[in-house]
Design an enzyme around this catalytic site. Structure first.
Site, mmCIF file in Angstrom:
data_model
loop_
_atom_site.group_PDB
_atom_site.id
_atom_site.type_symbol
_atom_site.label_atom_id
_atom_site.label_comp_id
_atom_site.label_asym_id
_atom_site.label_seq_id
_atom_site.Cartn_x
_atom_site.Cartn_y
_atom_site.Cartn_z
ATOM 1 N N ASP A 233 0.785 -1.301 -0.010
ATOM 2 C CA ASP A 233 -0.316 -0.457 0.058
ATOM 3 C C ASP A 233 0.475 1.483 -0.003
ATOM 4 O OD1 ASP A 233 -3.045 -1.489 0.645
ATOM 5 O OD2 ASP A 233 -1.239 -1.469 2.709
ATOM 6 N N GLU A 234 1.934 1.512 -0.709
ATOM 7 C CA GLU A 234 2.409 2.368 -0.796
ATOM 8 C C GLU A 234 2.519 3.631 -2.113
ATOM 9 O OE1 GLU A 234 5.482 -1.296 0.636
ATOM 10 O OE2 GLU A 234 3.949 -1.227 -0.732
ATOM 11 N N HIS B 148 -4.353 -1.779 -7.168
ATOM 12 C CA HIS B 148 -3.666 -0.767 -7.456
ATOM 13 C C HIS B 148 -4.508 0.252 -8.725
ATOM 14 C CE1 HIS B 148 -0.074 -2.429 -6.578
ATOM 15 N NE2 HIS B 148 0.036 -3.507 -7.447
#
Length: 377
Positions: free
Chosen positions: A31-32, A59
């Site tokens: 989740d970056e 994504h």
């Protein structure tokens, strides 16, 4: 995910030039914002590739106020000038992939059918993998891992235990596919460990930039233990002669190894995967007493030359091999210690391998001891 960029030039094993790749990795627990970064870089890329995972990933990419959701598709597929590749390390749930493609097509994803390429070596996720995933999580109770229950772990387990199915199985003979599906036939007759160059990085924790030479060790003929397709196998007196002279008995299994002539298409494929910079040719002395020696240099399927190495066992079992026939040297070379002292026909055999692989042979083994390894100047 990996995006092909223009930040330098590398050389393939055969000496051809290629652009280095830019790799995007999440540096925390997910989740970056990897998808956003890949989309940004893909705007200037020719290829965007996904190398692992499945539709457990998620994504979200926003372009022109349109929100695209990707689970299996590489995030860079939005770029209409960029081809997208789903690599062999990805596990694919086909219904999920079709649903994702159609859903994003309705949002404005254009020409994805012409730009999406999928490796036929990628493993398939079945509904039963997802059911197993859910049951395993339920069994753990409060100690569950919190998986997405998309069947990713069980599919990789099937891959490691060699009873999984790949896209190539689905594209081949459908009766064989059904047989494998319902009676769990194994697909590769190899170890479950990672024996390619990638295993060096994952098995030791080394970054790829630390790798210099990659030395491919090649026997002067070909052997294998156990079942599986073997295009150059010799099931005659010559094969038995190779087995006896070469003492071809498995150290662990004590089984006789199947023997055949040198298989260049196989070596070209492994060189492509691993990027060999040098070759060490072993057991050249085993061929001392042969009137002629052969090298399989190309595969034919239905009378046509193959320009790829088959991933389907059905195809690989059906290929025919074209051979180069070279004169033998009929001389004991086990005591020779300098390459120039080898018989001309032995040197010609070595040079032919270098020419066909386009990778230099740097050492030649003519016996069992360390002193029998000859350097090729």
């Amino acid at each position: 995910m990996a995006v092909k960029g223009c930040n330098g030039e590398a050389k393939l094993a055969n000496g051809a030039s290629c652009n280095k790749v830019t790799v995007v990795l999440g540096a925390q627990w997910g989740d970056e914002g990897k998808g956003k970064v890949v989309d940004m870089l893909a705007s200037d890329a020719d290829l965007v590739c996904r190398c692992q995972g499945g539709n457990n990933a998620g994504h979200t990419v926003v372009v022109d106020n349109k929100e695209f959701d990707f689970h299996l598709l590489p995030s860079g597929i939005i770029n209409p000038n960029c081809k997208s590749i789903i690599g062999n390390g990805v596990v694919i749930h086909l219904p999920g992939l079709f649903e994702e493609c159609i859903k994003n097509e309705r949002k404005g994803l254009i020409n994805w059918k012409q730009r999406l390429l999928i490796s036929d070596r990628a493993h398939l996720v079945f509904d039963f993998h997802q059911q197993v995933d859910g049951l395993q999580e339920m069994e753990k109770g409060k100690k569950s891992l919190g998986t997405t229950k998309k069947g990713i772990g069980p599919t990789y387990a099937s891959k490691a235990t060699r009873n999984g199915l790949r896209l190539a199985d689905l594209l081949g003979d459908f009766n064989t596919f059904k047989e494998k599906l319902f009676f769990l036939g194994t697909y590769p007759y190899v170890t479950s460990s990672n024996c390619s160059i990638g295993g060096v990085c994952t098995g030791l924790g080394l970054p790829p930039s630390t790798i210099g030479d990659v030395i491919g060790v090649v026997k002067a003929y070909t052997t294998r233990v156990g079942d599986g397709p073997f295009p150059t196998e010799l099931k005659d007196d010559i094969g038995e002669k190779l087995q006896i002279i070469g003492h071809e008995i498995g150290v662990t299994t004590k089984r006789k190894r199947r023997c055949g002539w040198l298989d260049i298409p196989l070596l070209i494929y492994t060189s492509m995967v691993n990027g060999y910079t040098k070759i060490c040719l072993t057991k050249l002395d085993i061929l001392d007493d042969f009137d002629e020696v052969k090298i399989g240099f190309e595969y034919l399927l239905n009378g046509k030359k193959l320009n790829y190495y088959p991933s389907s066992l059905f195809e690989l079992s059906s290929v025919k091999v074209n051979y180069l026939t070279l004169p033998g040297w009929k001389k004991n070379i086990s005591s020779i210690r300098y390459f120039n002292d080898l018989p001309e026909n032995a040197k010609k055999f070595v040079f032919t391998i270098t020419e066909l692989l386009e990778v230099p042979v740097k050492w030649v083994g003519v016996g069992q001891g360390r002193e029998s390894m000859i350097s090729v100047d």
